[in-house]
Design a protein around this motif. Structure first.
Motif, mmCIF file in Angstrom:
data_model
loop_
_atom_site.group_PDB
_atom_site.id
_atom_site.type_symbol
_atom_site.label_atom_id
_atom_site.label_comp_id
_atom_site.label_asym_id
_atom_site.label_seq_id
_atom_site.Cartn_x
_atom_site.Cartn_y
_atom_site.Cartn_z
ATOM 1 N N LEU A 226 -1.291 -1.319 -2.023
ATOM 2 C CA LEU A 226 -1.926 -0.188 -1.356
ATOM 3 C C LEU A 226 -1.362 -0.049 0.055
ATOM 4 O O LEU A 226 -1.261 -1.045 0.786
ATOM 5 N N VAL A 227 -1.026 1.180 0.425
ATOM 6 C CA VAL A 227 -0.510 1.438 1.763
ATOM 7 C C VAL A 227 -1.304 2.586 2.373
ATOM 8 O O VAL A 227 -1.300 3.711 1.837
ATOM 9 N N ALA B 157 -1.923 5.198 -0.596
ATOM 10 C CA ALA B 157 -0.965 5.358 -1.682
ATOM 11 C C ALA B 157 -0.837 4.048 -2.450
ATOM 12 O O ALA B 157 -0.625 2.987 -1.848
ATOM 13 N N ALA B 158 -0.976 4.138 -3.763
ATOM 14 C CA ALA B 158 -0.889 2.951 -4.611
ATOM 15 C C ALA B 158 0.445 2.903 -5.331
ATOM 16 O O ALA B 158 1.005 3.927 -5.702
ATOM 17 N N SER B 159 0.913 1.690 -5.551
ATOM 18 C CA SER B 159 2.125 1.473 -6.346
ATOM 19 C C SER B 159 1.958 0.197 -7.145
ATOM 20 O O SER B 159 1.048 -0.587 -6.912
ATOM 21 N N CYS C 273 -8.058 0.425 2.787
ATOM 22 C CA CYS C 273 -8.261 0.941 1.447
ATOM 23 C C CYS C 273 -8.441 -0.240 0.497
ATOM 24 O O CYS C 273 -7.770 -1.279 0.638
ATOM 25 N N ASN C 274 -9.347 -0.080 -0.457
ATOM 26 C CA ASN C 274 -9.630 -1.135 -1.425
ATOM 27 C C ASN C 274 -9.681 -0.546 -2.829
ATOM 28 O O ASN C 274 -10.253 0.522 -3.032
ATOM 29 N N ASN D 167 -9.127 -7.092 -7.372
ATOM 30 C CA ASN D 167 -9.567 -6.555 -6.082
ATOM 31 C C ASN D 167 -8.378 -6.564 -5.136
ATOM 32 O O ASN D 167 -7.827 -7.622 -4.833
ATOM 33 N N TYR D 168 -7.945 -5.392 -4.696
ATOM 34 C CA TYR D 168 -6.743 -5.276 -3.870
ATOM 35 C C TYR D 168 -7.064 -4.566 -2.566
ATOM 36 O O TYR D 168 -7.898 -3.651 -2.526
ATOM 37 N N TRP D 169 -6.341 -4.980 -1.505
ATOM 38 C CA TRP D 169 -6.520 -4.411 -0.171
ATOM 39 C C TRP D 169 -5.190 -3.958 0.390
ATOM 40 O O TRP D 169 -4.158 -4.568 0.148
ATOM 41 N N GLY D 170 -5.235 -2.904 1.188
ATOM 42 C CA GLY D 170 -4.080 -2.512 1.960
ATOM 43 C C GLY D 170 -4.050 -3.260 3.278
ATOM 44 O O GLY D 170 -4.938 -4.073 3.583
ATOM 45 N N GLN D 171 -3.048 -2.965 4.102
ATOM 46 C CA GLN D 171 -2.877 -3.650 5.385
ATOM 47 C C GLN D 171 -3.693 -2.996 6.500
ATOM 48 O O GLN D 171 -3.868 -3.601 7.562
#
Length: 116
Positions: free
Chosen positions: A4-5, A23-25, A96-97, A104-108
């Protein structure tokens, strides 16, 4: 794995607006619920807004209700946070989560600073 960015943060005067993007990738965001969290200076991270996987349900912290709007575009693998009528107390790093079950993913994070 989902990367996630966040983008769209910056410096704005009180009463102004910003639109954050996430934005997810790596994998499709389609089956994940998405949330925005923030961490004000010297404070713990807190929930701001959330949206279900298909956009059918949204959730907001009381402090932002009516001023911030979360949305998503699964075709673009992205989520957004429209922030209007910003206040100095909205100053924070915004994250962003994406969550689905145990994943469970987090951006910077992206910095939002609101001047009075």
């Amino acid at each position: 794995q989902v990367q996630l960015v966040e983008s769209g943060g910056g410096l704005v005067q009180a009463g102004g607006s910003l639109r954050l993007s996430c934005a997810a990738s790596g994998r499709s965001l389609t089956t994940y619920a998405v949330g925005w969290f923030r961490q004000p200076p010297g404070k713990e991270r807190e929930f701001v807004a959330g949206i279900s996987w298909n956009g059918g349900r949204t959730y907001y912290a009381d402090s932002v209700q009516g001023r911030l709007t979360i949305s998503r575009d699964n075709a673009k693998n992205s989520a957004y946070l429209q922030m209007n009528n910003l206040k100095p107390e909205d100053t924070a790093v915004y994250y962003c989560n994406a969550i689905r079950g145990l994943r469970n993913y987090w951006g910077q994070g992206t910095q939002v600073t609101v001047s009075s």
